[in-house]
Motif scaffolding. Structure first.
Motif, PDB file in Angstrom:
ATOM      1  N   ARG A 164       0.836  -1.198   0.000  1.00  9.07           N
ATOM      2  CA  ARG A 164       0.000   0.000   0.000  1.00  9.07           C
ATOM      3  C   ARG A 164       0.875   1.253   0.000  1.00  9.07           C
ATOM      4  O   ARG A 164       0.667   2.171  -0.790  1.00  9.07           O
ATOM      5  CB  ARG A 164      -0.925   0.015   1.216  1.00  9.07           C
ATOM      6  N   ALA A 165       1.856   1.278   0.882  1.00  6.22           N
ATOM      7  CA  ALA A 165       2.652   2.492   1.068  1.00  6.22           C
ATOM      8  C   ALA A 165       3.500   2.848  -0.134  1.00  6.22           C
ATOM      9  O   ALA A 165       3.782   4.026  -0.378  1.00  6.22           O
ATOM     10  CB  ALA A 165       3.545   2.347   2.299  1.00  6.22           C
ATOM     11  N   LEU A 207     -13.259  12.350  -5.789  1.00  4.66           N
ATOM     12  CA  LEU A 207     -14.369  11.984  -4.912  1.00  4.66           C
ATOM     13  C   LEU A 207     -14.181  12.550  -3.512  1.00  4.66           C
ATOM     14  O   LEU A 207     -15.113  13.091  -2.912  1.00  4.66           O
ATOM     15  CB  LEU A 207     -14.493  10.462  -4.837  1.00  4.66           C
ATOM     16  N   MET A 208     -12.965  12.445  -3.002  1.00  2.00           N
ATOM     17  CA  MET A 208     -12.703  12.887  -1.634  1.00  2.00           C
ATOM     18  C   MET A 208     -12.742  14.406  -1.510  1.00  2.00           C
ATOM     19  O   MET A 208     -12.893  14.940  -0.410  1.00  2.00           O
ATOM     20  CB  MET A 208     -11.371  12.318  -1.138  1.00  2.00           C
ATOM     21  N   LEU A 341      -0.272   9.219   3.693  1.00  2.00           N
ATOM     22  CA  LEU A 341       0.078   8.150   4.635  1.00  2.00           C
ATOM     23  C   LEU A 341      -0.914   8.105   5.796  1.00  2.00           C
ATOM     24  O   LEU A 341      -1.269   7.020   6.278  1.00  2.00           O
ATOM     25  CB  LEU A 341       1.508   8.341   5.142  1.00  2.00           C
ATOM     26  N   GLU A 342      -1.379   9.261   6.239  1.00  3.61           N
ATOM     27  CA  GLU A 342      -2.416   9.287   7.276  1.00  3.61           C
ATOM     28  C   GLU A 342      -3.698   8.626   6.772  1.00  3.61           C
ATOM     29  O   GLU A 342      -4.334   7.837   7.492  1.00  3.61           O
ATOM     30  CB  GLU A 342      -2.719  10.732   7.695  1.00  3.61           C
ATOM     31  N   LEU A 343      -4.095   8.963   5.553  1.00  4.75           N
ATOM     32  CA  LEU A 343      -5.307   8.377   4.986  1.00  4.75           C
ATOM     33  C   LEU A 343      -5.150   6.881   4.768  1.00  4.75           C
ATOM     34  O   LEU A 343      -6.107   6.108   4.953  1.00  4.75           O
ATOM     35  CB  LEU A 343      -5.654   9.071   3.663  1.00  4.75           C
ATOM     36  N   MET A 344      -3.960   6.449   4.384  1.00  2.92           N
ATOM     37  CA  MET A 344      -3.708   5.021   4.245  1.00  2.92           C
ATOM     38  C   MET A 344      -3.801   4.309   5.583  1.00  2.92           C
ATOM     39  O   MET A 344      -4.352   3.203   5.693  1.00  2.92           O
ATOM     40  CB  MET A 344      -2.331   4.790   3.613  1.00  2.92           C
ATOM     41  N   ASP A 347      -7.248   3.625   6.543  1.00  2.00           N
ATOM     42  CA  ASP A 347      -7.933   2.760   5.591  1.00  2.00           C
ATOM     43  C   ASP A 347      -8.860   3.535   4.659  1.00  2.00           C
ATOM     44  O   ASP A 347      -9.758   2.950   4.051  1.00  2.00           O
ATOM     45  CB  ASP A 347      -8.727   1.668   6.313  1.00  2.00           C
ATOM     46  N   GLU A 348      -8.631   4.836   4.526  1.00  3.33           N
ATOM     47  CA  GLU A 348      -9.443   5.647   3.624  1.00  3.33           C
ATOM     48  C   GLU A 348      -8.873   5.689   2.216  1.00  3.33           C
ATOM     49  O   GLU A 348      -9.590   6.029   1.268  1.00  3.33           O
ATOM     50  CB  GLU A 348      -9.588   7.068   4.180  1.00  3.33           C
ATOM     51  N   VAL A 349      -7.592   5.396   2.081  1.00  7.07           N
ATOM     52  CA  VAL A 349      -6.948   5.273   0.771  1.00  7.07           C
ATOM     53  C   VAL A 349      -6.309   3.896   0.706  1.00  7.07           C
ATOM     54  O   VAL A 349      -5.417   3.572   1.493  1.00  7.07           O
ATOM     55  CB  VAL A 349      -5.892   6.366   0.544  1.00  7.07           C
TER      56      VAL A 349
END
Length: 390
Positions: A164-165, A207-208, A341-344, A347-349
């Motif tokens: 993911r990162a 979208l966000m 990274l915060e959104l990841m 679990d939002e991204v």
């Protein structure tokens, strides 16, 4: 160490190259855990852009562990897991202080001055690109030297997987840049050309930011299905529908408020007046033309695709008479990576679905064959340099 290197033409080979060393006080050395193939590299392999020197490593989208730290690095320690922005920027020049990291005056090599004739000025550096566009060794390797580490490397939160990162290095910041350049806001209708990693993440960013409708245009069924499933937006199949007419139908008869070209174009497909005069790279960009013609009057077109030279048949008259704003940029990832990274972490991204193929470094040539041909549903190939081939 081992690295995936350019071998001339469109050839790639894994070979032994010297280990990187600290050269400046602000450097770190990163042991690479993941390194992703990127569409911006393909024009280099097909002659559409200047290529690295023979024997030099490719790759610029990566994360890994810090194993050595320069004496003036303050944000990182040995053992930290970091994702590295693909754009190399100093953080201190006039441009960096204004958030324009891709325009950095100091992030590239002295040889980048050759970029001034076609571009007007040198830009920031990038890993795995020719010396005229950075001069930094690529990330498809076991280790990478990271200059200006306090500016371009970011700690990865616990719980965020490597798969993911790694996309916070280039693809996700570029997608966020596309929505930012377009000024996407609540109620907008947004059209995105390209359903690869950058196109999908541009759609998610729109979208966000509150877009009312987001429509992704592509010619590959598997990618369109992935967009619908992973991002939850509308799609249009290029070639099976009149895209411009359908976009007008879905936007009250006007056309989208924002059109984003994320198709990664820029290869040499057409002769141009500029090329005949100066012998410099020329090309065609049909997705940009389509975006300009489809965009509503007074709307904005954002261009993200890799391009290095001149483009034929640009519809300047449409830009003028429709009152369009056209913006383009390489990614200014340092502005977006911490938030991504915060959104990841929340679990939002989610981006791991983009890594459709995971291969050891030894299979790098195979990985790029899959990536170039889009065989086997390939969207992105992610290499694991520390894992042995099975």
């Amino acid at each position: 160490m081992r690295a995936l290197c350019w071998d001339g033409g469109d050839g790639l080979v894994v070979r032994q190259v010297p280990d990187p060393e600290l050269r400046n006080a602000h450097d770190v050395i990163v042991r690479v855990r993941r390194s992703a193939a990127c569409g911006a590299e393909l024009p280099m392999l097909t002659g559409g852009q200047p290529a690295p020197g023979v024997g030099e490593a490719l790759g610029h989208e990566f994360l890994g562990d810090v194993v050595e730290v320069g004496p003036e690095v303050s944000r990182h320690r040995v053992g930290d897991r970091v994702v590295v922005c693909s754009t190399v920027s100093c953080g201190r020049c006039w441009y960096c202080r204004r958030g324009l990291y891709s325009c950095c005056d100091n992030g590239s090599s002295a040889e980048a001055m050759v970029a001034e004739p076609p571009w007007g000025a040198p830009a920031a550096g990038c890993y795995g690109h020719p010396r005229s566009a950075g001069g930094f060794a690529g990330s498809h390797a076991e280790y990478v030297r990271v200059p200006y580490a306090d500016v371009g490397a970011f700690g990865v939160p616990e719980g965020v997987s490597d798969d993911r990162a790694v996309f916070a290095s280039e693809a996700a910041p570029t997608g966020w840049l596309g929505a930012d350049l377009g000024g996407v806001g609540p109620g907008d209708v947004v059209a995105v050309w390209g359903a690869g990693a950058v196109g999908q993440l541009t759609a998610l960013a729109a979208l966000m930011r509150g877009a009312e409708r987001v429509i992704v245009v592509d010619r590959y069924d598997d990618r369109l299905r992935m967009v619908e499933r992973a991002v939850g937006v509308e799609t249009l199949h290029l070639g099976r529908t009149d895209v411009a007419a359908e976009l007008r139908e879905r936007s009250g008869g006007r056309g989208p408020d924002v059109c984003v070209e994320a198709a990664g174009e820029g290869g040499p497909r057409a002769r141009s007046f500029a090329a005949r005069l100066g012998g410099r790279p020329a090309g065609d960009a049909p997705a940009v033309r389509e975006a300009v013609h489809a965009c509503r009057k007074g709307g904005t077109v954002a261009v993200l695709g890799a391009a290095s030279g001149f483009v034929d048949a640009f519809p300047l008259g449409a830009v003028l008479h429709k009152g369009l704003t056209v913006r383009g940029s390489r990614q200014n990832g340092q502005r977006y990576v911490p938030r991504l990274l915060e959104l990841m972490a929340r679990d939002e991204v989610r981006t791991e679905h983009l890594a459709t193929h995971r291969l050891p470094l030894e299979q790098g040539p195979l990985g790029y064959d899959l990536f170039r041909t889009r065989a086997d549903g390939c969207v992105r190939v992610v290499f694991a340099p520390q894992e042995a081939a099975g």
